[in-house]
Scaffold this motif. Structure first.
Motif, short mmCIF file in Angstrom:
data_model
loop_
_atom_site.label_atom_id
_atom_site.label_comp_id
_atom_site.label_asym_id
_atom_site.label_seq_id
_atom_site.Cartn_x
_atom_site.Cartn_y
_atom_site.Cartn_z
N LYS A 15 0.83 -1.21 0.00
CA LYS A 15 0.00 0.00 0.00
C LYS A 15 0.86 1.26 0.00
CE LYS A 15 -3.80 -2.23 -0.13
NZ LYS A 15 -4.52 -2.29 -1.40
N VAL A 16 2.00 1.22 0.70
CA VAL A 16 2.92 2.36 0.70
C VAL A 16 3.45 2.58 -0.71
CG1 VAL A 16 5.19 3.14 1.50
CG2 VAL A 16 3.57 2.18 3.12
N ASP A 17 3.89 1.50 -1.34
CA ASP A 17 4.42 1.60 -2.71
C ASP A 17 3.36 2.18 -3.65
OD1 ASP A 17 6.83 0.53 -1.86
OD2 ASP A 17 6.36 -1.50 -2.56
N TRP A 18 2.12 1.69 -3.55
CA TRP A 18 1.04 2.20 -4.38
C TRP A 18 0.82 3.69 -4.16
CZ3 TRP A 18 -3.40 4.31 -2.23
CH2 TRP A 18 -4.35 4.76 -3.16
N ALA A 19 0.75 4.10 -2.91
CA ALA A 19 0.48 5.51 -2.60
C ALA A 19 1.59 6.41 -3.12
CB ALA A 19 0.30 5.69 -1.09
N ILE A 20 2.84 5.99 -2.97
CA ILE A 20 3.97 6.80 -3.43
C ILE A 20 4.03 6.84 -4.96
CG2 ILE A 20 6.50 6.92 -3.51
CD1 ILE A 20 6.47 5.96 -0.57
N GLU A 21 3.81 5.70 -5.59
CA GLU A 21 3.89 5.62 -7.05
C GLU A 21 2.79 6.43 -7.74
OE1 GLU A 21 3.83 1.45 -7.93
OE2 GLU A 21 5.82 1.14 -7.09
N THR A 22 1.66 6.60 -7.08
CA THR A 22 0.54 7.31 -7.71
C THR A 22 0.41 8.75 -7.21
OG1 THR A 22 -1.01 6.44 -6.05
CG2 THR A 22 -0.75 5.18 -8.11
N ALA A 29 0.69 11.33 -0.98
CA ALA A 29 0.60 9.90 -0.71
C ALA A 29 -0.09 9.63 0.63
CB ALA A 29 1.99 9.27 -0.72
N ILE A 30 0.27 10.41 1.63
CA ILE A 30 -0.37 10.26 2.95
C ILE A 30 -1.86 10.57 2.85
CG2 ILE A 30 -0.50 11.29 5.27
CD1 ILE A 30 2.60 11.39 5.20
N GLY A 31 -2.20 11.60 2.08
CA GLY A 31 -3.61 11.96 1.89
C GLY A 31 -4.39 10.88 1.17
N LYS A 32 -3.77 10.23 0.18
CA LYS A 32 -4.45 9.15 -0.54
C LYS A 32 -4.80 8.01 0.39
CE LYS A 32 -3.18 9.51 -5.27
NZ LYS A 32 -2.75 8.92 -6.47
N VAL A 33 -3.89 7.71 1.29
CA VAL A 33 -4.16 6.63 2.24
C VAL A 33 -5.33 7.01 3.14
CG1 VAL A 33 -3.21 5.31 4.17
CG2 VAL A 33 -1.79 5.80 2.18
#
Length: 64
Positions: A15-22, A29-33
């Protein structure tokens, strides 16, 4: 029990990788999570763990 811990770590890292990549920034990325997390106890616990790992990666990144 070690396998279970590994599975949780893998989920968090995925999930971290996904958030950073997108995202363009670590803040985004923190906001997406936050936007995609469930409001249950477990959802909030996972959100905090994922956001913490994003912050750790941001703090460990090199200054350009």
């Amino acid at each position: 029990m070690d396998k279970f811990s590994e599975e949780i770590d893998n989920l968090i890292n995925e999930k971290v990788d996904w958030a950073i990549e997108t995202s363009l920034t670590y803040r985004e990325a923190i906001g997406k999570v936050k936007e995609t997390s469930d409001f249950t106890f477990y959802g909030q616990a996972l959100k905090k763990a994922i956001q913490s790992e994003i912050a750790n990666r941001a703090l460990d990144s090199r200054i350009n």
